[in-house]
Design a protein around this motif. Sequence first.
Motif, mmCIF file in Angstrom:
data_model
loop_
_atom_site.group_PDB
_atom_site.id
_atom_site.type_symbol
_atom_site.label_atom_id
_atom_site.label_comp_id
_atom_site.label_asym_id
_atom_site.label_seq_id
_atom_site.Cartn_x
_atom_site.Cartn_y
_atom_site.Cartn_z
ATOM 1 N N THR A 74 51.325 78.996 38.822
ATOM 2 C CA THR A 74 51.406 77.955 39.920
ATOM 3 C C THR A 74 50.272 77.166 40.395
ATOM 4 N N LEU A 75 49.276 77.643 40.576
ATOM 5 C CA LEU A 75 47.954 76.924 40.837
ATOM 6 C C LEU A 75 47.649 75.796 39.886
ATOM 7 N N LEU A 76 47.974 76.434 38.530
ATOM 8 C CA LEU A 76 47.604 75.492 37.600
ATOM 9 C C LEU A 76 48.767 74.294 37.483
ATOM 10 N N VAL A 77 49.883 74.629 37.826
ATOM 11 C CA VAL A 77 51.066 73.630 37.913
ATOM 12 C C VAL A 77 50.800 72.677 39.143
ATOM 13 N N PHE A 78 50.167 73.222 40.225
ATOM 14 C CA PHE A 78 49.657 72.560 41.445
ATOM 15 C C PHE A 78 48.812 71.432 40.930
ATOM 16 N N LEU A 79 47.682 72.044 40.171
ATOM 17 C CA LEU A 79 46.515 71.145 39.694
ATOM 18 C C LEU A 79 46.870 69.924 38.660
ATOM 19 N N LEU A 80 47.433 70.399 37.714
ATOM 20 C CA LEU A 80 47.845 69.520 36.850
ATOM 21 C C LEU A 80 48.872 68.517 37.056
#
Length: 396
Positions: free
Chosen positions: A364-370
Amino acid sequence: MSQTEEHLTLGGREVTLLGTAHISKESVDEVTAAVERIRPDCVAIELDEKRYRAMTDEESWRNLDIISVLKRKEGFLLLANLVLASVQRRMGSSVGVKPGDEMKAAVSKAKELDIPVRMVDRPVQITLRRAWAKNSAWGKSKLLAALVAGAFDTQEVTSDQIEALKQKNEMDSMMDDLAGYMPAIKEVLIDERDRYLAAHIWECPGSSVLAVLGAGHLPGVKHHLELLAQGAEQSDTSDIADVPQKRSAAFVAGCIIALLVVGLIACGFMFGGRKIGTDMIGRWIFWNGMLAAAGTLIAGGHILTMLAAFAGAPLTSLIPVIGVGMVTGIVQATVCKPKVSDMEFLQQDAGSVKGFYRNRILRTLLVFLLSTLGSSAGTFIAGASFIGTGSKLLFG
């Protein structure tokens, strides 16, 4: 006496600064021995209350609500905190020590001897917020790159290398490198905290204080303590104890970009007609939506999250207070709800690429960032094309 121990006599008070490496077995032994030997009136610890509770309560991650984190706009802060914790955890595993074991040992020995303990560090969330706020766009990019590199660096660290971190020449070299590469980060992580730590050590009760802190803070904390003793500095740290609630440069820049984009599209309709104006809107939607969706796809986001990225990015790029990362993160966390196992292995999974994709919180945090990075790239590409179109319309 340890070679990383500074004994100061300041205004009739005895203050001992004990420098440690946060993942060193030798530091654990040195700290325990120092508390036993000195028997101070107070032991000061380079931690804040929240970090100490998280360190001593292994179940604390079970209470993490990723959606609430994203709504509070703390997605990047959580990601940075996890990566930093993972790096220390990985380094410590090679020598059989957990990050902060020496701090816990100091607290344990102090309680055993009935000595008061004070947590004297600034809350980590404030430090990370200030570090992010003080950085330029280029500085933030370098910070992200450094975090990614640190998270996935698999190089083994020996106990000798860890002990070298306590040597002044090694530490000075590292601080010089940090100051040159990311001066704003060095100011917040080192300089401000040196002053904050010194002020709160100074306010500890009793005539004898033992302060346990990372070796890199020794010179700066000693300097500020001497200034406090001389009356050349005050112990008030309110100016660095919070993040200013004023409009940031990023917010102002976001408003300017939004106004420019809307203005250029309006110019397209006025001077180029409906066809040109509609084409500009299409480009804005395409580049923002497609690149945000592409970032979500690379992050392993759900198909509904990719659709949310495509639909949301063209709008959120024009609204500085809402980022597409918040939208995609909330959607991803809703359709792929984190499990208890994700929370249990959160810090461990943050140390590998596979772990980021396996763990639902980290994904989820990776989705947020990318998705955020994709939308930012789309804004730049579409905006550049608008300038080209505007120039042709106005100047032929």
